[in-house]
Write an enzyme that holds these catalytic residues in place. Structure first.
Site, PDB file in Angstrom:
ATOM      1  N   ARG A  66       0.812  -1.223   0.000  1.00 51.62           N
ATOM      2  CA  ARG A  66       0.000   0.000   0.000  1.00 51.62           C
ATOM      3  C   ARG A  66       0.840   1.265   0.000  1.00 51.62           C
ATOM      4  O   ARG A  66       0.374   2.314  -0.435  1.00 51.62           O
ATOM      5  CB  ARG A  66      -1.012  -0.035   1.137  1.00 51.62           C
ATOM      6  CG  ARG A  66      -2.048  -1.143   0.909  1.00 51.62           C
ATOM      7  CD  ARG A  66      -3.054  -1.252   1.994  1.00 51.62           C
ATOM      8  NE  ARG A  66      -2.434  -1.715   3.226  1.00 51.62           N
ATOM      9  CZ  ARG A  66      -3.090  -2.058   4.311  1.00 51.62           C
ATOM     10  NH1 ARG A  66      -4.398  -1.996   4.326  1.00 51.62           N
ATOM     11  NH2 ARG A  66      -2.452  -2.462   5.379  1.00 51.62           N
TER      12      ARG A  66
ATOM     13  N   GLU B 156       6.642 -10.561  14.147  1.00 49.27           N
ATOM     14  CA  GLU B 156       6.080 -11.215  15.326  1.00 49.27           C
ATOM     15  C   GLU B 156       6.037 -12.732  15.154  1.00 49.27           C
ATOM     16  O   GLU B 156       6.095 -13.485  16.106  1.00 49.27           O
ATOM     17  CB  GLU B 156       4.646 -10.747  15.601  1.00 49.27           C
ATOM     18  CG  GLU B 156       4.383  -9.260  15.584  1.00 49.27           C
ATOM     19  CD  GLU B 156       4.155  -8.698  14.182  1.00 49.27           C
ATOM     20  OE1 GLU B 156       3.018  -8.718  13.697  1.00 49.27           O
ATOM     21  OE2 GLU B 156       5.136  -8.237  13.588  1.00 49.27           O
TER      22      GLU B 156
END
Length: 172
Positions: free
Chosen positions: A63, A100
């Protein structure tokens, strides 16, 4: 751009609970992108502190590419697409970073020269891994990062602790 335009642009960023998995509150910028006036206001706010200080706008996949294209059209700066590994035929450099849930690698093409000034842009700052890696990537290529800017910062995720100073249009 006016405060009213930016306020309206902010209302177009929606939250989708439990997407893409339970416990995640996904921020959807699609309605903002679909509204030309709001997208224009957000893009103007994104670059306001940096106008005249960059030669390239580095858009982070995916994006960030949308904002980089609009910024290039507004300013005449070149675009540096910062891609996920394996998407460029001949990457000039690559940087790996920790997520993560594992690791990832980003790459950039061979378009920068020493002394080029790069503004990095993305839609959202979450944990900061991708933006921090992009900063390292540009530096490795011999160019200067003049700033990093995001449309929305998710402050609870602490990304700024890793990225350093980041200009944000909206914080959540």
């Amino acid at each position: 751009m006016t405060t009213a335009e930016l306020d309206r642009a902010r209302t177009l960023i929606t939250s989708i609970p439990d997407y893409p998995e339970p416990g995640v509150n996904f921020r959807d910028i699609s309605p903002l992108l679909a509204d030309g006036a709001a997208f224009n206001a957000a893009t103007d706010a994104l670059i306001a502190p940096f106008v005249g200080h960059f030669d390239f706008v580095g858009g982070l996949e995916a994006r960030g590419f949308l904002f980089a294209g609009a910024i290039s059209a507004k300013t005449g700066a070149g675009i540096l697409p910062i891609r996920k590994a394996g998407k460029l035929p001949k990457p000039a450099a690559a940087v790996s970073y920790t997520l993560e849930y594992g690791t990832a690698t980003i790459e950039a093409p061979d378009v920068l020269r020493p002394g080029d000034r790069v503004l990095l842009v993305d839609d959202i700052l979450a944990t900061g891994g991708t933006l921090t890696a992009a900063q390292a990537l540009v530096t490795e290529l011999g160019a200067e990062v003049v700033g990093s800017a995001v449309v929305l910062e998710l402050t609870d995720l602490g990304g700024r602790a890793h990225t350093g100073d980041v200009h944000t249009v909206f914080a959540d």
